[in-house]
Design a protein around this motif. Structure first.
Motif, mmCIF file in Angstrom:
data_model
loop_
_atom_site.group_PDB
_atom_site.id
_atom_site.type_symbol
_atom_site.label_atom_id
_atom_site.label_comp_id
_atom_site.label_asym_id
_atom_site.label_seq_id
_atom_site.Cartn_x
_atom_site.Cartn_y
_atom_site.Cartn_z
ATOM 1 N N UNK A 96 -7.354 -11.824 -10.311
ATOM 2 C CA UNK A 96 -7.866 -12.828 -11.237
ATOM 3 C C UNK A 96 -8.877 -13.723 -10.546
ATOM 4 N N UNK A 97 -9.861 -14.192 -11.314
ATOM 5 C CA UNK A 97 -10.830 -15.106 -10.723
ATOM 6 C C UNK A 97 -10.255 -16.522 -10.712
ATOM 7 N N UNK A 108 -4.241 -20.592 -16.089
ATOM 8 C CA UNK A 108 -2.810 -20.260 -16.146
ATOM 9 C C UNK A 108 -1.989 -21.413 -15.592
ATOM 10 N N UNK A 109 -2.423 -21.975 -14.456
ATOM 11 C CA UNK A 109 -1.697 -23.118 -13.874
ATOM 12 C C UNK A 109 -1.698 -24.323 -14.807
ATOM 13 N N UNK A 110 -2.822 -24.564 -15.464
ATOM 14 C CA UNK A 110 -2.906 -25.683 -16.420
ATOM 15 C C UNK A 110 -1.975 -25.436 -17.612
ATOM 16 N N UNK A 128 0.792 -23.606 -17.610
ATOM 17 C CA UNK A 128 2.172 -23.770 -17.143
ATOM 18 C C UNK A 128 2.491 -25.251 -16.979
ATOM 19 N N UNK A 129 1.554 -26.006 -16.405
ATOM 20 C CA UNK A 129 1.774 -27.448 -16.233
ATOM 21 C C UNK A 129 1.890 -28.135 -17.591
ATOM 22 N N UNK A 130 1.049 -27.754 -18.542
ATOM 23 C CA UNK A 130 1.114 -28.347 -19.882
ATOM 24 C C UNK A 130 2.438 -28.039 -20.565
ATOM 25 N N UNK A 131 2.895 -26.795 -20.409
ATOM 26 C CA UNK A 131 4.186 -26.414 -21.004
ATOM 27 C C UNK A 131 5.318 -27.217 -20.358
ATOM 28 N N UNK A 132 5.244 -27.409 -19.043
ATOM 29 C CA UNK A 132 6.274 -28.187 -18.339
ATOM 30 C C UNK A 132 6.271 -29.633 -18.820
ATOM 31 N N UNK A 133 5.090 -30.204 -18.999
ATOM 32 C CA UNK A 133 4.989 -31.597 -19.480
ATOM 33 C C UNK A 133 5.548 -31.707 -20.896
#
Length: 141
Positions: free
Chosen positions: A16-17, A24-26, A28-33
């Motif tokens: 992945x670029x 993807x990290x954003x 996952x972080x948004x889902x966690x928040x």
């Protein structure tokens, strides 16, 4: 031979670029928040619900106490009414015992003149039962 799941994940991730990885990290972080906020809100709602249940319980106890007090008060009022009725009967009995026979003779004369029961009560101050008795004696003649 099959690769271990971790190795497959690392191989896929390395293809992945940078922007995709960041996305993807954003995500996952948004889902966690969102999960954190949802749990915090649920916890707060449960706290409010518990406080409301306690307040409702307290108010219900107050209502029960007041209903009990009103019941006792009602019983006391009934007892007082009975007592007042008894006192009234005794007073009427005492007054009738004190009356002079001439008092009744005057009421009988008025009844002979045609006064009705209500007029005898008002003018002579006799009780309703006495006025009815005098009127009945008058009509029996």
């Amino acid at each position: 031979m099959q690769e271990a799941p971790q190795a497959m994940l690392v191989a896929w991730f390395s293809q992945l670029d940078d922007l995709t990885v960041l996305g993807i990290l954003m995500s996952v972080a948004g889902a966690a928040i969102l999960l954190y906020l949802w749990q915090g809100r649920r916890s707060k709602a449960e706290h409010i619900e518990q406080a409301l249940r306690e307040e409702i319980g307290g108010l219900q106890r107050k209502i029960d106490d007041q209903a009990s007090a009103l019941s006792v008060l009602g019983e006391r009022v009934l007892a007082l009414e009975e007592y007042l009725e008894l006192v009234g009967h005794r007073q009427q009995q005492i007054e009738s015992e004190k009356r002079d026979p001439r008092f009744y003779q005057q009421a009988i004369r008025m009844a002979d003149q045609g006064l009705d029961v209500q007029a005898l009560i008002e003018r002579c101050g006799v009780s309703r039962s006495e006025a009815e008795l005098i009127a009945a004696m008058r009509s029996a003649r």
